[in-house]
Design an enzyme around this catalytic site. Structure first.
Site, PDB file in Angstrom:
ATOM      1  N   ASN A  55       0.828  -1.218   0.000  1.00  0.00           N
ATOM      2  CA  ASN A  55       0.000   0.000   0.000  1.00  0.00           C
ATOM      3  C   ASN A  55       0.856   1.259   0.000  1.00  0.00           C
ATOM      4  O   ASN A  55       0.392   2.329   0.378  1.00  0.00           O
ATOM      5  CB  ASN A  55      -0.920   0.005   1.232  1.00  0.00           C
ATOM      6  CG  ASN A  55      -1.780  -1.234   1.295  1.00  0.00           C
ATOM      7  OD1 ASN A  55      -2.444  -1.582   0.320  1.00  0.00           O
ATOM      8  ND2 ASN A  55      -1.768  -1.915   2.430  1.00  0.00           N
ATOM      9  N   HIS A 141     -13.718  -1.984   6.681  1.00  0.00           N
ATOM     10  CA  HIS A 141     -12.537  -2.691   7.203  1.00  0.00           C
ATOM     11  C   HIS A 141     -12.802  -3.323   8.566  1.00  0.00           C
ATOM     12  O   HIS A 141     -13.579  -2.783   9.368  1.00  0.00           O
ATOM     13  CB  HIS A 141     -11.396  -1.676   7.321  1.00  0.00           C
ATOM     14  CG  HIS A 141     -10.053  -2.283   7.549  1.00  0.00           C
ATOM     15  ND1 HIS A 141      -9.518  -2.421   8.809  1.00  0.00           N
ATOM     16  CD2 HIS A 141      -9.140  -2.769   6.682  1.00  0.00           C
ATOM     17  CE1 HIS A 141      -8.315  -2.967   8.705  1.00  0.00           C
ATOM     18  NE2 HIS A 141      -8.059  -3.183   7.419  1.00  0.00           N
ATOM     19  N   GLU A 183     -15.691   3.832   4.226  1.00  0.00           N
ATOM     20  CA  GLU A 183     -14.352   4.140   3.726  1.00  0.00           C
ATOM     21  C   GLU A 183     -14.488   5.146   2.596  1.00  0.00           C
ATOM     22  O   GLU A 183     -15.517   5.189   1.923  1.00  0.00           O
ATOM     23  CB  GLU A 183     -13.658   2.854   3.239  1.00  0.00           C
ATOM     24  CG  GLU A 183     -13.419   1.876   4.372  1.00  0.00           C
ATOM     25  CD  GLU A 183     -12.716   0.590   3.955  1.00  0.00           C
ATOM     26  OE1 GLU A 183     -11.971   0.591   2.971  1.00  0.00           O
ATOM     27  OE2 GLU A 183     -12.924  -0.417   4.644  1.00  0.00           O
ATOM     28  N   SER A 187     -10.826  -0.839   0.376  1.00  0.00           N
ATOM     29  CA  SER A 187      -9.506  -1.462   0.310  1.00  0.00           C
ATOM     30  C   SER A 187      -9.435  -2.643  -0.640  1.00  0.00           C
ATOM     31  O   SER A 187      -8.377  -2.915  -1.195  1.00  0.00           O
ATOM     32  CB  SER A 187      -9.070  -1.888   1.708  1.00  0.00           C
ATOM     33  OG  SER A 187     -10.007  -2.778   2.271  1.00  0.00           O
ATOM     34  N   ASP A 212     -13.068   6.564   6.771  1.00  0.00           N
ATOM     35  CA  ASP A 212     -11.730   5.966   6.872  1.00  0.00           C
ATOM     36  C   ASP A 212     -11.045   6.178   5.526  1.00  0.00           C
ATOM     37  O   ASP A 212     -11.449   5.616   4.515  1.00  0.00           O
ATOM     38  CB  ASP A 212     -11.893   4.478   7.201  1.00  0.00           C
ATOM     39  CG  ASP A 212     -10.558   3.757   7.355  1.00  0.00           C
ATOM     40  OD1 ASP A 212      -9.566   4.186   6.724  1.00  0.00           O
ATOM     41  OD2 ASP A 212     -10.515   2.748   8.098  1.00  0.00           O
ATOM     42  N   HIS A 215      -6.949   4.382   2.198  1.00  0.00           N
ATOM     43  CA  HIS A 215      -6.446   4.201   0.829  1.00  0.00           C
ATOM     44  C   HIS A 215      -6.646   5.434  -0.049  1.00  0.00           C
ATOM     45  O   HIS A 215      -6.424   5.381  -1.254  1.00  0.00           O
ATOM     46  CB  HIS A 215      -7.113   2.978   0.194  1.00  0.00           C
ATOM     47  CG  HIS A 215      -6.829   1.731   0.955  1.00  0.00           C
ATOM     48  ND1 HIS A 215      -5.688   0.988   0.768  1.00  0.00           N
ATOM     49  CD2 HIS A 215      -7.501   1.133   1.974  1.00  0.00           C
ATOM     50  CE1 HIS A 215      -5.688  -0.033   1.614  1.00  0.00           C
ATOM     51  NE2 HIS A 215      -6.775   0.041   2.362  1.00  0.00           N
ATOM     52  N   LYS A 235       0.221   3.791   4.923  1.00  0.00           N
ATOM     53  CA  LYS A 235       0.032   3.414   3.524  1.00  0.00           C
ATOM     54  C   LYS A 235       0.742   4.426   2.635  1.00  0.00           C
ATOM     55  O   LYS A 235       1.968   4.412   2.569  1.00  0.00           O
ATOM     56  CB  LYS A 235      -1.449   3.203   3.264  1.00  0.00           C
ATOM     57  CG  LYS A 235      -1.850   1.896   3.969  1.00  0.00           C
ATOM     58  CD  LYS A 235      -3.290   1.553   4.037  1.00  0.00           C
ATOM     59  CE  LYS A 235      -3.417   0.200   4.747  1.00  0.00           C
ATOM     60  NZ  LYS A 235      -4.688  -0.033   5.372  1.00  0.00           N
TER      61      LYS A 235
HETATM   62  C1  LIG Z   1      -4.992  -0.672   6.674  1.00  0.00           C
HETATM   63  C2  LIG Z   1      -6.299  -0.141   7.085  1.00  0.00           C
HETATM   64  C3  LIG Z   1      -6.500   0.305   8.386  1.00  0.00           C
HETATM   65  C4  LIG Z   1      -5.485   0.114   9.484  1.00  0.00           C
HETATM   66  O1  LIG Z   1      -4.418   0.989   9.373  1.00  0.00           O
HETATM   67  P1  LIG Z   1      -3.022   0.598  10.057  1.00  0.00           P
HETATM   68  O2  LIG Z   1      -2.326   1.882  10.225  1.00  0.00           O
HETATM   69  O3  LIG Z   1      -2.355  -0.354   9.128  1.00  0.00           O
HETATM   70  O4  LIG Z   1      -3.360  -0.058  11.361  1.00  0.00           O
HETATM   71  C5  LIG Z   1      -7.699   0.897   8.688  1.00  0.00           C
HETATM   72  N1  LIG Z   1      -8.665   1.022   7.761  1.00  0.00           N
HETATM   73  C6  LIG Z   1      -8.508   0.585   6.504  1.00  0.00           C
HETATM   74  C7  LIG Z   1      -9.615   0.771   5.527  1.00  0.00           C
HETATM   75  C8  LIG Z   1      -7.328  -0.024   6.124  1.00  0.00           C
HETATM   76  O5  LIG Z   1      -7.188  -0.494   4.882  1.00  0.00           O
END
Ligand SMILES: *Cc1c(COP(=O)(O)O)cnc(C)c1O
Length: 381
Positions: A55, A141, A183, A187, A212, A215, A235
């Site tokens: 990512n 997620h 989101e 993802s 969230d 991405h 990411k």
């Molecule tokens: C990867 C991810 C997370 C978690 O983030 P980290 O910093 O890796 O713990 C949260 N939400 C989504 C949608 C993700 O893809």
């Protein structure tokens, strides 16, 4: 030894039984030491590969400027934070990082957590409690579901990206508070949420919207109407940590009440230094995000798929074994591409998840696409 022999034996028997059940379903996972390098190179099991599954959308985790900032922060402030942020772990770099995040998101304030996962499981229970409702897009997620369940609120899902379904569900029941979670960029599918329609449904029902952006940050431009915006620095920012951006009063409440902030040690200064450098590069070089999206678009044209909405392209194969075999075949051809199977994605939609970065080369994308085209043709898709 304080553990009795019998206790240890039953523990081992329990673990072995659970592992056998996973093996029966061919769902056993294993860790594979991988050495990542510049330009999406990865070495594993003695093979040199190009990664299309991390990512690191902008290549910043390997950027010499970001690595240098991490090293300098460690030399200046130490290897670890020493305590939670509320004790002595609030390294001065936090302030600089949070100021940048709030500016990028256009919110009053921001708060950095240990990770994105920790941000969701810590912040959601501060917003809703038993008696309240948490409504999540069904494809959200795992850590958003974990935070919602931990809050004790009534947890419901709405149909993926369906603001109408959300509005009906919001109208169907009353509660002191309702929190809607989605989101910005999904993802596993790489599609984007219809944020304006979802925000309008929330507004209509007096519900709060929290998004969230794991991405999206640095890759997908665009205004976000959500009052609470979380995301990760792990990411596209290439470092480590999570954040919540929002009104100042909410951020102050989180400082007081978020258990995953109060009861955990601050981030290592190196992670903070790296994130600051990465956000500065993102702001100065927006062409990096555009390049990651253009690389995804090139791949989609080459495999005759619809234009992508982000840097993530799903190649649906349906059958879990077919997805695993495709991933294996690509790895033999020099490409690391993740096979994603249920329960991470809905039954019947096992897939390759191809993630693009600004540092991928067109020639490599063309070679990858040729292999994927052959896989799709043979699968009759
Ligand atoms: C990867 C991810 C997370 C978690 O983030 P980290 O910093 O890796 O713990 C949260 N939400 C989504 C949608 C993700 O893809």
């Amino acid at each position: 030894m304080t553990t009795s022999r019998n206790g240890a034996q039953s523990l081992v028997a329990y673990a072995e039984e659970k592992l056998a059940a996973l093996a029966d379903k061919r769902l056993t996972r294993r860790l594979v030491p991988t050495r990542r390098g510049e330009a999406a190179r990865a070495a594993r099991d003695g093979a040199a590969l190009i990664s299309f599954c991390d990512n690191d959308y902008l290549g910043l985790s390997q950027d010499p400027r970001v690595k240098k900032a991490a090293a300098e922060a460690a030399l200046e402030y130490g290897a670890g934070a020493g305590a939670s942020r509320l004790v002595t772990g609030d390294c001065p770099l936090y302030g600089a990082l949070e100021e940048r995040l709030a500016r990028m998101k256009g919110t009053e304030a921001a708060l950095v957590f240990g990770s994105g996962y920790l941000a969701n499981v810590s912040a959601i229970p501060v917003l809703v409690r038993p008696g309240d409702r948490a409504l999540l897009d069904e494809r959200s997620h795992a850590c958003m579901f974990a935070g919602a369940r931990l809050s004790g609120a009534h947890v419901e899902t709405f149909r993926h990206n369906d603001a109408g379904d959300l509005a009906r569900r919001l109208a169907a029941a009353r509660s002191p508070r309702a929190l809607v979670l989605t989101e910005t960029v999904f993802s596993m599918d790489g599609d984007r949420a219809p944020l304006d329609a979802i925000a309008a449904a929330c507004e209509e029902a007096g519900a709060w919207l929290m998004t969230d952006d794991a991405h999206g940050l640095g890759v997908v431009p665009g205004d976000n109407p959500a009052p609470v915006q979380m995301g990760t620095l792990s990411k596209a920012a290439g470092a480590y940590g999570g954040y919540v951006c929002g009104p100042r009063a909410l951020i102050e409440l989180l400082v007081n009440r978020a258990r995953g902030l109060v009861f955990t040690t601050g981030l290592p200064p190196a992670a903070l230094g790296a994130s600051i450098a990465a956000l500065d590069i993102m702001a100065r070089e927006p062409e990096r995000g555009a390049k990651a999206r253009a690389n995804a678009a090139l791949f989609c044209r080459l495999i005759d798929a619809p234009a992508p909405e982000s840097a993530i392209v799903p190649v649906i194969l349906g059958d879990p074994e077919a997805a695993l075999a495709a991933s294996q075949r690509l790895s033999e051809a020099g490409f690391l591409v993740a096979a994603i199977r249920p329960p991470s994605v809905p039954e019947g939609t096992a897939r390759l998840r191809v993630a693009f970065s600004a540092v991928h080369q067109a020639a490599d994308i063309e070679r990858l696409a040729a292999h994927v085209r052959a896989i799709l043709r043979e699968a009759g898709r």
